[in-house]
Design a protein around this motif. Sequence first.
Motif, short mmCIF file in Angstrom:
data_model
loop_
_atom_site.label_atom_id
_atom_site.label_comp_id
_atom_site.label_asym_id
_atom_site.label_seq_id
_atom_site.Cartn_x
_atom_site.Cartn_y
_atom_site.Cartn_z
N LYS A 24 33.72 58.70 -100.45
CA LYS A 24 34.04 58.30 -101.86
C LYS A 24 33.68 59.19 -102.94
CE LYS A 24 35.05 53.93 -101.09
NZ LYS A 24 36.65 53.23 -101.31
N GLU A 25 33.54 60.57 -102.42
CA GLU A 25 33.21 61.66 -103.18
C GLU A 25 31.98 61.61 -103.83
OE1 GLU A 25 36.68 62.29 -105.82
OE2 GLU A 25 37.73 63.08 -104.22
N CYS A 26 30.93 60.76 -103.32
CA CYS A 26 29.35 60.80 -103.72
C CYS A 26 28.62 62.19 -103.05
CB CYS A 26 28.83 59.60 -103.43
SG CYS A 26 29.56 58.05 -104.07
N LYS A 27 27.85 62.36 -103.66
CA LYS A 27 26.81 63.49 -102.98
C LYS A 27 25.70 62.81 -102.60
CE LYS A 27 24.49 67.58 -104.02
NZ LYS A 27 24.09 68.67 -105.04
N VAL A 28 25.41 62.89 -101.37
CA VAL A 28 24.49 62.01 -100.65
C VAL A 28 23.23 62.77 -100.06
CG1 VAL A 28 23.75 60.16 -98.81
CG2 VAL A 28 26.19 60.24 -100.27
N GLU A 29 21.97 62.30 -100.21
CA GLU A 29 20.75 62.81 -99.59
C GLU A 29 20.15 61.52 -98.75
OE1 GLU A 29 19.47 65.52 -98.79
OE2 GLU A 29 20.30 66.96 -100.30
N VAL A 30 19.82 61.84 -97.41
CA VAL A 30 19.24 60.73 -96.69
C VAL A 30 17.71 60.88 -96.37
CG1 VAL A 30 21.48 60.06 -95.78
CG2 VAL A 30 20.04 61.61 -94.77
N CYS A 31 16.82 60.01 -96.08
CA CYS A 31 15.43 60.27 -95.90
C CYS A 31 15.01 59.15 -94.83
CB CYS A 31 14.77 60.17 -97.08
SG CYS A 31 12.90 60.33 -96.87
N SER A 32 14.65 59.59 -93.81
CA SER A 32 14.39 58.51 -92.69
C SER A 32 12.61 58.71 -92.59
CB SER A 32 14.76 59.03 -91.43
OG SER A 32 14.54 60.37 -90.88
N GLU A 33 11.96 59.34 -93.50
CA GLU A 33 10.47 59.18 -93.45
C GLU A 33 10.05 58.83 -94.97
OE1 GLU A 33 8.73 62.73 -91.26
OE2 GLU A 33 10.82 63.44 -91.24
N PRO A 34 9.86 57.72 -95.14
CA PRO A 34 9.44 57.23 -96.32
C PRO A 34 8.26 58.02 -97.04
CG PRO A 34 9.46 55.27 -94.85
CD PRO A 34 9.61 56.63 -94.02
N GLN A 35 7.52 58.80 -96.27
CA GLN A 35 6.38 59.49 -97.01
C GLN A 35 6.92 60.65 -97.73
OE1 GLN A 35 6.63 58.87 -93.88
NE2 GLN A 35 6.26 60.74 -92.64
N LYS A 36 8.42 61.15 -97.26
CA LYS A 36 8.74 62.23 -98.15
C LYS A 36 9.70 61.85 -99.17
CE LYS A 36 8.60 65.20 -93.87
NZ LYS A 36 9.40 65.81 -92.88
N ALA A 37 9.82 60.38 -99.39
CA ALA A 37 10.90 60.05 -100.28
C ALA A 37 10.72 60.29 -101.65
CB ALA A 37 11.12 58.41 -100.12
N LEU A 38 9.36 60.42 -102.12
CA LEU A 38 9.00 60.73 -103.71
C LEU A 38 9.47 62.09 -104.03
CD1 LEU A 38 5.55 58.56 -103.93
CD2 LEU A 38 8.04 57.71 -104.59
N SER A 39 9.12 62.80 -103.04
CA SER A 39 9.46 64.30 -103.31
C SER A 39 11.08 64.47 -103.68
CB SER A 39 9.05 65.39 -102.63
OG SER A 39 9.49 64.99 -101.07
N LEU A 40 11.78 63.88 -102.71
CA LEU A 40 13.45 63.93 -102.95
C LEU A 40 13.52 63.16 -104.10
CD1 LEU A 40 15.12 63.09 -99.45
CD2 LEU A 40 15.55 64.95 -100.89
#
Length: 231
Positions: A24-40
């Motif tokens: 759908k032409e979105c730019k996507v980042e994924v995170c499977s480790e919640p503790q790293k989510a805030l920095s993302l």
Amino acid sequence: MYKILMIDDDIEVLEVNKKFFEEKECKVEVCSEPQKALSLVESFKPHCIFLDVMMPEVDGFSLCRQIRNITEVPVLFLSGKVSEDDKVEGFEAGGDDYIEKPYSLRELYARMTSHVRKSMASAKKEKSSVIIDLNPFYIDKEKHKLYYEGEEIPISNKEYDLVLFLAKNVGKEITFEEIGTQLWGSYIETDRRNVMVNVSRLRKKIEGQTGIDNFIETVWSKGYKLMKLRK
């Protein structure tokens, strides 16, 4: 292009969702480790966040509360926990929507775009109340700063008051008396020199950083006029 951050400990779910939204032409980042989510969240600056609830180490509700300390972008909970209490807790944690698993990706995309459009419209309205746009200059009334093409032009408090007053009357001829009264609360004819000195200093700072020498024009024997330039 919408920027989406997906947070889920299920890697397969992340892969499927990522592929669909990239199509759908979105730019996507994924995170499977919640503790790293805030920095993302801070580095990626997403327009929307998809957030699972049941994750190891930190649950989605707790993580959402932490996210709300960083950003107000829409957070959409995607969860198999579907009780009324779960949904209420999600909204109280700062979520904007609560979508039950399994869900339709088409519906998820539609919900996302709806939330993001509303968020962007709200942000634009809020920004317009504190920004005076004088492209390529702009004044941030909240920060009390003058910018040129995104770069701050360092000016004194009095120079800020001066350019703000002129900007509120852009294109209009403003007299020495009007400027002096605005800056110092009163005006006598000998204050004309003070007005001229402050304008001269402001002009030099603007021209020194931008090369533009006609942002503030002199109205002969009367005062000054701020021009809204066009690139």
